[in-house]
Design an enzyme around this catalytic site. Structure first.
Site, mmCIF file in Angstrom:
data_model
loop_
_atom_site.group_PDB
_atom_site.id
_atom_site.type_symbol
_atom_site.label_atom_id
_atom_site.label_comp_id
_atom_site.label_asym_id
_atom_site.label_seq_id
_atom_site.Cartn_x
_atom_site.Cartn_y
_atom_site.Cartn_z
ATOM 1 N N VAL A 892 26.585 -52.909 -64.846
ATOM 2 C CA VAL A 892 25.904 -54.206 -64.777
ATOM 3 C C VAL A 892 26.905 -55.327 -64.537
ATOM 4 O O VAL A 892 26.650 -56.246 -63.745
ATOM 5 C CB VAL A 892 25.106 -54.459 -66.075
ATOM 6 C CG1 VAL A 892 24.491 -55.856 -66.049
ATOM 7 C CG2 VAL A 892 24.023 -53.401 -66.255
ATOM 8 N N CYS A 893 28.063 -55.247 -65.195
ATOM 9 C CA CYS A 893 29.050 -56.319 -65.019
ATOM 10 C C CYS A 893 29.570 -56.361 -63.586
ATOM 11 O O CYS A 893 29.879 -57.435 -63.059
ATOM 12 C CB CYS A 893 30.203 -56.139 -66.003
ATOM 13 S SG CYS A 893 31.099 -54.584 -65.799
ATOM 14 N N THR A 894 29.653 -55.182 -62.953
ATOM 15 C CA THR A 894 30.087 -55.148 -61.549
ATOM 16 C C THR A 894 29.051 -55.809 -60.659
ATOM 17 O O THR A 894 29.391 -56.607 -59.772
ATOM 18 C CB THR A 894 30.326 -53.698 -61.109
ATOM 19 O OG1 THR A 894 31.337 -53.114 -61.931
ATOM 20 C CG2 THR A 894 30.759 -53.634 -59.657
ATOM 21 N N ASN A 897 28.990 -59.833 -61.714
ATOM 22 C CA ASN A 897 30.132 -60.730 -61.547
ATOM 23 C C ASN A 897 31.297 -60.189 -60.726
ATOM 24 O O ASN A 897 32.061 -60.968 -60.170
ATOM 25 C CB ASN A 897 30.686 -61.131 -62.925
ATOM 26 C CG ASN A 897 29.732 -61.978 -63.725
ATOM 27 O OD1 ASN A 897 29.080 -62.870 -63.183
ATOM 28 N ND2 ASN A 897 29.602 -61.688 -65.014
ATOM 29 N N PHE A 898 31.443 -58.846 -60.643
ATOM 30 C CA PHE A 898 32.666 -58.321 -60.042
ATOM 31 C C PHE A 898 32.396 -57.249 -58.983
ATOM 32 O O PHE A 898 32.927 -56.141 -59.061
ATOM 33 C CB PHE A 898 33.571 -57.728 -61.134
ATOM 34 C CG PHE A 898 33.797 -58.652 -62.292
ATOM 35 C CD1 PHE A 898 34.390 -59.899 -62.113
ATOM 36 C CD2 PHE A 898 33.395 -58.293 -63.572
ATOM 37 C CE1 PHE A 898 34.586 -60.757 -63.181
ATOM 38 C CE2 PHE A 898 33.593 -59.140 -64.644
ATOM 39 C CZ PHE A 898 34.187 -60.381 -64.456
#
Length: 1401
Positions: A892-894, A897-898
């Site tokens: 999810v973080c990828t 945001n990344f």
């Protein structure tokens, strides 16, 4: 009955009707539907005046669905000839085009109709340009229409790519093979075949008997076409080649080409295709099971003989015309021509490749021709291959060579040969999209010889995909919208040190290395690298150069090529590298050619029917010895290869359907390779055989069954088993259609009138889509929208009218109702064929097969890759015994945001689509009533806070405020026909889209950079923006005339991308409020309108931007508390909610380009990729990733289906496990791996015994104690007894699926539980009633005023009721049971323990 002469005035009347149609301004050429063919023809031959009048009205209203061309009608030796002023194609004759610009062609009018009392040889089809060329689809406007039909080929396009697909659409495939049908010159009883004429020389015997035998052979050969020819044509037509040329025999040919080399009587697949083609074209009532009404067939007189009308029509069909018509029905976008053999050879040797067709009477081979010889003798192959090489040899130009492919089957053997010219360029060897690999660093190792040696280190956790000799390209930052600031040179891999490290040097074909680029590269300027595909030139030899080398007259060298492994592509790792086998098969092929030349027929097991003592097998062995003796005096002993020679000689006359289907897929794939340069071609021979299927063969002989060729090869017993088996086919898609076609040729499920003795059960809950038509041969354009299973059944009946078929539209799974219950799995089928597209369904079917002892064959494809797995009852492991690793999910973080790959931004954009246009409209619809009726919105606000928390509640309130806000409802109407309302929707949607673009690509990016500055460190003291984390670049629209900001070339690209996003988002936002048709949708918001609105928005922002307060306001900052903010948003939503609107939901549809769904995802994804410096993707790649499209090709589908049928035969034969083969293929390389299935794993049990997944313990109730009343204690005792548990062994646990219903350390002393019926315990566990173990099922305890506890029935939820209903419908309840040795503490797992309930009547 009337004489043929009585037809003349009626035909003349019919001709007059056609002329009247033309004079009266008829806009569409006449046509006959398949359903109305007989009725229309009856009206022509009827003697009733009333019927004649009726026929005119009927013909005016005949639909143009299935059409039969006039050229297919005839009367034995007398036929109707339609003469025309100019060329008229079959497509025109059957009314295939109603466009005004083509329908008014006065040259297409019929001039006269005459009865020719001549032989069929002299009566040619009316559509010829000359006596050698027939065109069956010369309609340019219609062809252009189908050229743009991308949806049909969408799945194949994802496998081939746009470039290769375009080349396929421009390809001309020239097919030469036995086409069957009527002879060019039929033989009467008084005709005599003269020995030595037309290929009949060498035949032994004389007299009337011998002459009759020759005539019978010709009649047999000519009637049934080559199934392999149809298979290749089908694959190419569905693949979308632009044109197919069928090579027909010359008019003066007394016998077909290679008359003795092909025996149609033993070609089951050819017979099945012919039945299907005749039924589809003529509308024959073969699907008797679909009609309860009896069919009345009209009889007419022909030459004073009574002839069935259907026989009359079909007897006049030439093989070439029938095949041409069938191809047209497979794919109307393919142009089909029929060219005489002599004319084709002249064209290939005289005319220029790609010449013009504008002049009448001429034809060209097109710009991209490929010649295919199918089931032809070696001499014909040499002739055709020489013609393909003619211009190349004459001019010395390799590009003038026409690619040549030959394919033939002989029993269980097949051979494919390819000659693509002396210099064929392979553009892409594997078709794989090179993966971009992230870099850690690049180090300089050595700098000498004007070339720098570099070591490349991948990022930690990354693995490269390069090998020695590969060429790579470093990639810089992509945030400028182009290819990066620096263009790095290409480098070649010199060594591979590890999966994450390798060395490179500058590629020799690159220009001088730039010092600046090298400095940037070593300084970390590149963030990734990608493998570059370099075209490779491949040299091919012609068939004559291989078989008859020109540099030597030594006969021994004619087989020297057999020792050259580079000329043989491996097709089986066990067989292909055996030189003795290779030599035996190739020698057998040569001997077969010699046998046919000498005897003009194929060898038979039973000899040739003469009084000679020698059999055909003896003759064949004699020819083998002659070939070996003449070519190689030092050959190995014949005895070492007698097995291969005998098998070849005994089976070569027959055709085996799975081998034909497999060879047809291989040949068609090689044609596509030759046309496109995509994938590595076969170099140059590919030999395949399945001689293991002959294991345990009984006496084989000729048979009159439907599958006569199969019976000849394998024996009548296997054909009877197939006919009497109950086969369950799960899935009627691409693989399912191919399986059905093969099964029809193999005579499956034709056992008896009792369906219990033979039945084919098919199920598929999906409906037919346009994209299915490029690989599912049973479906036509008019079937779109129908259920696949029912349409497949109808088509299957054309292939095999006697087949017993059940078609279902039910899902196969744990359903409470439906036909596939436990009784079905126990006795409703004998074997299962999987044609599924998901793992979940495969695993369910696998579990059922394992628990009921059923054989299973599973197949799947992915572009050019395919696999087949066979599950052999009681012996092999199951499908679920091993599993591929699951695809890793994107963190999810990828996503949030990344991102660092384009797939990440595409998935983010797809989620954005679902959120904006599906979840939010549904959310608004769910809450609109509550908000509109609420008197105090603060209660709703507080409820949201309590349920969701501050952040989620605030987001939801903001979304409701936007979706149900003041506009557009403030206009006082929500009528889509109100122009003022539509204008308000457009204005608010445009503003909404602009705000979304600003927040998504500028505000959120800027906030992320402020939170984590570029030079910030993480908790470990390392740079935060390192590894896969790369800082984004905030993107916003800047007007070109801006005075405050500099507008660079990069900014122009950014502006265009933002405008594309706004345009797409506005349209979809409007469609949430408006119901707009697809045709009007693209004009809702233009790119210019989006740019103009963005200009206004940017100007307003520039006036306000005096501080960062604007960013603070946009992000929802302020002094207000959260509850007040939520309440404020809900107050805004109440205005619109008062109109009680219903917003439209959009479900992402990948196959409709006009709906704007893919356009939105592409625009959003590429903007985000631009911000993070990721190379963008086009709409095609975005569509593939966002729609999770699995690339598919008919060639791969056909190949795995053929292998599946091969394993089906082995299952029915009961061959040993090591005879079965699991298959893993990649047609792109090509690569074939066949392995025997692994045996089932043995699990240690009690008393030193072992068991497998196929073993089970069955516990049944009794008349005294039925299964429903069997207590847990009774169950435990019965299980122990049947398992053979000795004293001191106790049941330690019992589980039902995921539920543990008994554990000895908890329940061994629970008398109440032990005396409870085990099925009640299962029900209690399934519905999860409560946590109290001692509660009775379906009841709860309640205490009265006096303190007494009473039981009260509990109200079950719908989910609990559904779970109980499923359980009630199950006849078999399976348990996992473990046993513990109390003395040693060792625990054993028992085989599956099954509780069998009484069968319900």
């Amino acid at each position: 009955m009337m004489s043929i002469l009585n037809l003349l005035p009626l035909v003349g009347a019919f001709h007059l009707f056609i002329l009247l149609q033309s004079v009266n301004g008829a806009r569409q050429p006449w046509s006959l539907s398949s359903i109305s063919t007989r009725r229309a023809f009856d009206s022509l031959t009827s003697s009733s005046t009333q019927d004649d009048a009726h026929s005119t009205d009927e013909l005016r209203t005949i639909p143009s669905g299935f059409r039969a061309p006039l050229s297919l009608f005839g009367c034995g030796k007398k036929s109707i000839e339609y003469k025309r002023h100019s060329l008229m194609s079959i497509n025109d004759l059957r009314g295939g085009n109603s466009d005004d610009d083509t329908a008014n062609d006065t040259d297409a009018a019929v001039e006269e109709v005459v009865i020719n009392d001549e032989t069929d040889e002299q009566t040619q089809a009316p559509i010829q340009q000359d006596s050698s060329i027939i065109t069956t689809n010369n309609n340019k406007s219609k062809k252009k229409k189908f050229d743009n039909d991308d949806e049909r080929y969408s799945r194949q396009m994802f496998a081939l790519g746009a470039r290769a697909h375009k080349l396929v659409r421009s390809t001309t495939a020239i097919l030469d093979g036995p086409m069957g049908g009527k002879l060019a010159s039929k033989l009467d009883d008084d005709d005599v075949i003269i020995d030595g004429a037309d290929g009949f020389d060498g035949l032994q015997g004389s007299g009337e008997e011998e002459n009759n035998r020759k005539k019978d052979a010709v009649a047999t050969i000519s009637e049934v076409p080559s199934g392999l020819l149809y298979e290749v044509a089908k694959n190419l037509a569905l693949s979308g080649v632009g044109r197919i040329i069928l090579v027909d025999d010359d008019n003066d040919a007394a016998t077909p080409t290679d008359a003795g080399y092909f025996d149609g009587a033993l070609d089951d697949l050819g017979a099945a295709y012919r039945r299907s083609a005749l039924s589809e074209i003529f509308g024959s009532s073969t699907a008797a099971q679909d009609d309860d009404e009896s069919t009345i067939t009209k009889k007419i007189d022909v030459d004073d003989e009574e002839v069935d009308e259907s026989d009359l029509e079909e007897s006049a069909v030439s093989g070439a015309t029938l095949l041409a018509e069938y191809i047209q029905r497979l794919n109307p976008g393919v142009q089909v021509d029929i060219v005489k053999r002599g004319k084709l050879l002249d064209l290939m040797q005289e005319s220029d490749k790609g010449g013009s067709e504008e002049e009448e009477g001429t034809v060209s081979l097109g710009t991209n021709p490929v010649v295919v010889c199918i089931d032809r003798s070696q001499s014909v192959q040499l002739e055709m291959n020489d013609a393909c090489r003619y211009k190349c040899t004459a001019t010395g130009k390799s590009e003038a060579c026409v690619p040549f492919v030959s394919v033939e089957t002989a029993g269980v053997h097949s051979r494919v040969f390819c000659d693509f010219g002396p210099k064929f360029v392979v553009v892409d060897e594997d078709g794989e999209t090179p993966r971009s690999t992230l870099l850690n660093r690049v180090e300089e190792v050595d700098s000498s010889n004007n070339s720098t040696l570099l070591t490349v280190h991948c990022l930690e956790g990354e693995r490269h995909d390069v090998s020695y000799g590969d060429v790579i390209q470093f990639q810089g930052d992509q945030s400028d919208g182009q290819d990066g600031n620096v263009k790095f040179p290409k480098y070649q891999v010199t060594s591979v040190k590890s999966p994450s490290c390798f060395t490179v040097k500058r590629w020799e074909e690159e220009k001088e290395e730039s010092a600046e680029a090298l400095m940037i590269l070593l300084g970390g300027g590149a963030r990734s690298f990608v493998r570059v595909k370099i075209p490779k030139a491949t040299t091919f030899l012609s068939l004559r150069e291989i078989l008859h080398p020109s540099d030597s007259d030594d006969a021994a060298k004619t087989t020297a090529f057999l020792e050259d492994e580079s000329l043989f592509a491996p097709s089986d790792l066990d067989k292909s590298f055996d030189p003795v086998r290779r030599r035996a098969v190739m020698t057998s092929m040569t001997a077969l050619d010699l046998f046919v030349k000498k005897y003009n027929r194929l060898p038979s097991r039973s000899g040739n029917g003469t009084k000679q003592k020698r059999t055909d097998i003896d003759r064949f062995h004699s020819l083998i010895r002659k070939v070996v003796k003449e070519t190689d005096a030092a050959s190995p002993q014949i005895d070492t290869w007698d097995t291969v020679i005998n098998q070849f000689a005994q089976t070569c006359r027959g055709k085996f359907t799975p081998i034909q289907a497999l060879s047809g897929a291989l040949a068609a794939q090689e044609v596509l390779k030759a046309a496109t340069g995509l994938y590595n071609p076969v170099h140059q021979f590919l030999l395949y055989d399945c001689d293991e299927v002959l294991h345990g063969n009984e006496d084989c002989s000729e048979s009159e069954s439907v599958a006569s060729g199969q019976s000849y090869i394998l024996g009548e017993h296997i054909s009877k088993k197939l006919a009497r088996s109950r086969i369950f086919l799960v899935g009627a898609g691409a693989i399912g259609c191919e399986l059905l076609k093969n099964l029809s040729a193999m005579g499956a499920a034709t056992g008896s009138s009792n369906t219990k003795q033979g039945c084919l059960i098919i199920t598929d809950m999906d409906t037919i889509e346009k994209s299915n038509l490029s690989r599912q041969l049973l479906f036509r354009d008019h079937d779109v929208g129908e259920f696949k299973s029912t349409a497949a059944r109808t088509a299957m009946m054309r292939f095999l009218p006697d087949c017993h078929i059940e078609a279902h539209t039910s899902r196969v799974g744990d359903e409470e109702d439906g036909p596939f219950d436990d009784d079905f799995w126990a006795s409703g089928c004998n074997v299962v064929l999987n044609a599924l597209d998901n793992v979940e369904a495969r695993l369910f079917v696998d579990r059922k097969c394992a628990s009921h002892g059923l054989g299973l064959v599973d197949a799947g494809t992915l572009g050019p890759k395919g696999n087949v797995q066979v599950v052999v009852p009681n012996y092999s492991e199951s499908y679920g015994s091993s599993a591929d690793p699951p695809e890793p999910d994107i963190p999810v973080c990828t996503l949030k945001n990344f991102p660092y790959e384009i797939s990440h931004t595409i998935q983010w954009a797809r989620d954005l689509f679902d959120g904006y246009f599906n979840r939010r409209p549904r959310q608004a619809n769910d809450h609109v009533g509550e908000i509109s009726q609420a008197e105090d919105l603060s209660k709703i606000a507080q409820a949201l806070l309590d349920k969701l928390g501050e952040d989620a509640a605030t987001d939801m309130a903001e979304e409701l405020g936007e979706d149900l806000g003041v506009y557009p409802f403030v206009v006082g109407s929500d009528d889509p026909s109100d122009p003022e309302y539509v204008l308000a929707v457009k204005r608010t949607s445009l503003n909404w889209a602009i705000e979304r673009a600003y927040n998504l690509f500028f505000t959120s990016m800027d906030e992320l950079i402020q939170k984590h500055p570029v030079d910030s460190l993480d908790d470990d003291g390392q740079p935060f923006w390192s590894g896969t984390r790369r800082p984004p670049k905030p993107l916003r629209f800047i007007p070109l005339d801006s005075e405050d900001d500099e507008v660079s070339a990069q900014q122009v690209i950014i502006n265009e991308r933002i405008a594309e996003f706004v345009s797409a988002a506005t349209r979809l936002r409007m469609e949430s409020f408006l119901s707009v048709s697809g045709e009007d949708a693209p004009s809702l918001i233009s790119l210019d309108e989006a740019l103009a609105a963005l200009q206004v928005h940017a100007t307003e922002l520039a006036k306000q931007r005096k501080s960062k307060q604007i960013l603070h306001n946009l992000s929802g900052g302020g002094d207000s508390d959260t509850a007040s903010v939520i309440l404020d948003k809900l107050n805004g939503a109440k205005t619109g909610a008062s109109f009680l609107p219903r917003l439209n939901l959009a479900d992402f549809e990948k196959d409709d380009e006009s709906n704007g769904h893919v356009a939105f995802v592409t625009a959003a994804s590429n903007l985000r990729a631009l911000s993070y410096g990721i190379a963008p993707a086009d709409s095609m790649e975005t569509r593939r990733v966002a729609g999770r499209i699995v690339p598919a090709m008919i060639t791969t589908t056909g190949l795995v289906s053929a292998l599946s049928c091969l394993e089906l035969v082995k299952l029915l034969k009961g061959v040993p496990l090591n005879v079965h083969r699991n298959a893993f293929v990649n047609l792109a390389l090509p690569f074939f791996a066949f392995t025997s299935p692994l045996p089932a794993e043995e699990v240690s049990g009690v008393n030193g015994n072992t068991h497998t997944i196929w073993d089970n313990i069955v516990i049944k109730g009794s008349s005294k104690t039925p299964a429903e009343l069997l207590t847990l204690n009774n169950f435990i005792e019965k299980a122990k007894k049947k398992a053979g548990c000795e004293e001191g062994m106790e049941i330690s646990s019992i589980s039902f699926g995921p539920y543990m219903i008994y554990a000895n350390f908890l329940h061994s002393f629970d008398e109440e539980l032990l005396e409870t019926p085990i099925l009640d315990i299962v029900k209690d566990a399934v519905i999860g009633e409560d946590d109290d173990d001692d509660d009775d099922f379906g009841f709860d305890e309640e205490e009265t005023d006096g303190g007494e506890k009473i039981k009260k029935e509990v109200e079950l939820t719908n989910e609990q009721k559904a779970a109980l209903s499923k359980l009630e419908h199950r006849r078999y309840i399976d348990f996992s049971v473990a046993v513990e040795d109390e003395e040693t503490g060792e625990e054993f797992e028992l085989p599956l323990v099954r509780l069998e309930r009484q069968k319900k009547e």
